[in-house]
Design an enzyme around this catalytic site. Structure first.
Site, PDB file in Angstrom:
ATOM      1  N   ARG A 296     -17.791  24.904 -30.827  1.00 25.07           N
ATOM      2  CA  ARG A 296     -17.553  23.909 -31.886  1.00 25.07           C
ATOM      3  C   ARG A 296     -18.900  23.458 -32.440  1.00 25.07           C
ATOM      4  NH1 ARG A 296     -13.448  19.527 -29.267  1.00 25.07           N
ATOM      5  NH2 ARG A 296     -15.320  19.167 -28.032  1.00 25.07           N
TER       6      ARG A 296
ATOM      7  N   ASP B 270      -2.861  10.427 -31.563  1.00 21.03           N
ATOM      8  CA  ASP B 270      -4.163  10.402 -30.890  1.00 21.03           C
ATOM      9  C   ASP B 270      -5.219  10.708 -31.948  1.00 21.03           C
ATOM     10  OD1 ASP B 270      -6.552  11.234 -29.672  1.00 21.03           O
ATOM     11  OD2 ASP B 270      -5.527  12.079 -27.925  1.00 21.03           O
TER      12      ASP B 270
ATOM     13  N   TYR C 291     -16.452   7.008 -29.114  1.00 26.36           N
ATOM     14  CA  TYR C 291     -17.742   7.607 -28.728  1.00 26.36           C
ATOM     15  C   TYR C 291     -18.036   8.925 -29.447  1.00 26.36           C
ATOM     16  CZ  TYR C 291     -14.426   9.491 -25.216  1.00 26.36           C
ATOM     17  OH  TYR C 291     -13.337  10.023 -24.582  1.00 26.36           O
ATOM     18  N   LYS C 292     -17.072   9.430 -30.220  1.00 25.18           N
ATOM     19  CA  LYS C 292     -17.334  10.688 -30.944  1.00 25.18           C
ATOM     20  C   LYS C 292     -17.904  10.348 -32.323  1.00 25.18           C
ATOM     21  CE  LYS C 292     -13.365  12.840 -28.635  1.00 25.18           C
ATOM     22  NZ  LYS C 292     -13.948  13.693 -27.608  1.00 25.18           N
TER      23      LYS C 292
ATOM     24  N   PHE D 269      -4.762  17.558 -26.060  1.00 20.65           N
ATOM     25  CA  PHE D 269      -5.776  17.308 -25.033  1.00 20.65           C
ATOM     26  C   PHE D 269      -5.098  17.030 -23.686  1.00 20.65           C
ATOM     27  CE2 PHE D 269      -9.252  15.048 -22.986  1.00 20.65           C
ATOM     28  CZ  PHE D 269     -10.348  15.781 -23.403  1.00 20.65           C
TER      29      PHE D 269
HETATM   30  C1  LIG Z   1      -8.124  14.268 -28.222  1.00 22.74           C
HETATM   31  C2  LIG Z   1      -8.509  13.509 -27.006  1.00 22.74           C
HETATM   32  N1  LIG Z   1      -7.599  12.747 -26.396  1.00 22.74           N
HETATM   33  C3  LIG Z   1      -7.907  12.052 -25.273  1.00 22.74           C
HETATM   34  C4  LIG Z   1      -9.173  12.098 -24.723  1.00 22.74           C
HETATM   35  C5  LIG Z   1      -9.462  11.316 -23.480  1.00 22.74           C
HETATM   36  O1  LIG Z   1     -10.251  10.222 -23.789  1.00 22.74           O
HETATM   37  P1  LIG Z   1     -10.741   9.148 -22.703  1.00 22.74           P
HETATM   38  O2  LIG Z   1     -11.484   9.910 -21.661  1.00 22.74           O
HETATM   39  O3  LIG Z   1     -11.664   8.255 -23.479  1.00 22.74           O
HETATM   40  O4  LIG Z   1      -9.564   8.455 -22.164  1.00 22.74           O
HETATM   41  C6  LIG Z   1     -10.154  12.867 -25.346  1.00 22.74           C
HETATM   42  C7  LIG Z   1     -11.518  12.932 -24.791  1.00 22.74           C
HETATM   43  O5  LIG Z   1     -12.393  13.622 -25.227  1.00 22.74           O
HETATM   44  C8  LIG Z   1      -9.817  13.596 -26.519  1.00 22.74           C
HETATM   45  O6  LIG Z   1     -10.707  14.352 -27.146  1.00 22.74           O
END
Ligand SMILES: Cc1ncc(COP(=O)(O)O)c(C=O)c1O
Length: 428
Positions: free
Chosen positions: A388, A213, A238-239, A132
């Site tokens: 997705r 992560d 939140y997911k 990400f």
């Molecule tokens: C795999 C992954 N890492 C990091 C993040 C970033 O998260 P945040 O915006 O809560 O810091 C996300 C957000 O969707 C994500 O899906």
């Protein structure tokens, strides 16, 4: 438990719903009668329990003012710790190893600031090219702060096909100059689960710290972070955990690292009994609580109280069992009904390598998503070509999955997607 064979009929979907041992949780969520939600891997839906505990926190504020920190339904001073305890079974850790705090990216900064300890020629960070973007930005900036050039010091393992990562390739990249490894538990696009146990063992064999992560796995699949000896992990709530938009994240730190000074210190990382002594020398908590920075965002923690109660009742093993089964059912239906329409399933077929969603690849993916929304299905699009679909164990029915595939088939057969531009929306 539902049977494993497959029939493409509506009757069969309804039978699976009758056999679903988690079906009672569905009634606890706010579902819309005219829409099918397939985006719980981006933002989980609101449950009545999460709403109740949020409103209780507001009532505590109304009723107790400042005393809400120590009184009321859910005293705020220890809420991050209590939620850590409720989250621990989701990640396979002891309660003291988990704290609910910060956000994914902030927690990554905290953990890298702590566990990235360049020494001699061991100065590089290993990540991967499919991860990400926020993680990459955080790692690049952490390297810059320490005076290293991210172009030479951030190594990204390549994917052979743009979809998956091979554990062998990651292990090959664990060279003598790597100080820290950051990898996803589940890849956000393809839904591939990495073999965390093996990667941790290989990293440690080479004297490298490793962190994960867990955004796309926590709440969907079980973990055994303590048993696997993972150094640390961080995730959002939140997911799959249904904590609400901007919900506070979670982090795990292996107890063998307790007592280390946090890289980014703040007064909420204090030992609880020392915090209000107001000394200018920090006495860090001897738990993962040491990695908190400032005052917790209480109203963004509160929905998690109700939501995590549901996970405790349902059990993460049961959630995983249904999730694997309903995702397999979705893939079976897609193969059966949509074989003629050029949709490619870009998700691992083997259960052990698959997370909580199914990725469908198609060059018209952006506008197929628009057509799905127009037809009452809420999918999620990831550029350039991924749709997705995430059937969620606690609230998605097999009948809904059956309907989604019928709707998608009609969209493809009638080429309804051609009514829309093939461009992504702002968010999904
Ligand atoms: C795999 C992954 N890492 C990091 C993040 C970033 O998260 P945040 O915006 O809560 O810091 C996300 C957000 O969707 C994500 O899906």
């Amino acid at each position: 438990m539902v049977s494993d064979h497959f029939l493409p009929t509506l009757d069969y979907a309804e039978q699976l719903d009758r056999e679903d041992s988690l079906s009672r949780f569905r009634a606890e969520f706010y579902l819309k009668p005219d829409s099918i939600y397939m985006d719980g891997n981006s933002l989980g839906l609101l449950s009545r329990r999460a709403e109740r505990t949020l409103l209780e926190a507001v009532a505590d504020w109304r009723e107790h003012g400042i005393d809400g920190w120590t009184q009321g339904n859910h005293p705020w001073f220890t809420l991050s710790e209590s939620l850590g305890e409720l989250s621990a079974p989701l990640v396979g850790a002891s309660p003291e190893e988990v704290i609910v705090t910060g956000s994914t990216t902030v927690n990554l900064h905290q953990l890298v600031a702590t566990f990235y300890q360049p020494q001699g020629t061991r100065t590089k960070i290993l990540a991967d090219e499919l991860t990400f973007p926020s993680d990459i930005y955080a790692l690049q900036s952490q390297l810059r702060i320490r005076g290293y050039d991210p172009d030479t010091h951030l190594i990204r393992v390549k994917s052979r096909d743009g979809r998956f990562l091979e554990e062998e390739d990651i292990i090959d990249a664990m060279t003598d100059d790597i100080a820290l490894i950051i990898l996803p538990t589940v890849l956000y696009r393809s839904g591939q689960v990495l073999d965390m146990q093996r990667l941790t063992a290989e990293a440690h064999r080479r004297g490298i710290f490793i962190g994960f992560d867990g955004c796309h796995s926590v709440g969907a699949i079980p973990h055994s972070f303590s048993e696997w000896d993972v150094d640390f992990a961080y995730w959002c709530n939140y997911k799959y955990v249904n904590g609400g938009p901007g919900s506070v994240g979670g982090l795990y730190v292996n107890r063998k690292h307790f007592g280390a000074n946090p890289g980014l210190a703040g007064w909420f990382g204090s030992r609880k009994d020392k915090q209000f002594d107001m000394e200018h020398t920090l006495t860090p908590a001897e738990t993962a609580g040491a990695y908190q920075i400032g005052t917790p965002h209480v109203l963004s923690l509160a929905p998690l109280i109700g939501s995590l109660e549901m996970f405790a009742e349902a059990g993460i093993e049961n959630i995983r069992r249904k999730s694997l089964h309903i995702n397999r059912y979705l893939m079976n239906l897609i193969e059966h009904e949509l074989a003629d329409y050029g949709l490619f399933i870009g998700t691992p077929g083997e259960d052990a390598r698959r997370g909580g969603h199914v990725s469908l690849e198609h060059e018209e993916a952006a506008r197929i998503c628009k057509a799905l929304k127009k037809n009452g299905v809420i999918p999620d699009f990831r550029a350039p070509n991924v749709i997705r679909l995430a059937p969620i164990a606690l609230y998605t029915s097999y009948t809904e999955v059956w309907k989604v595939v019928q709707i998608l088939k009609k969209i493809m057969a009638e080429e309804q997607y051609k009514l829309y531009p093939n461009e992504r929306e702002v968010v999904s």
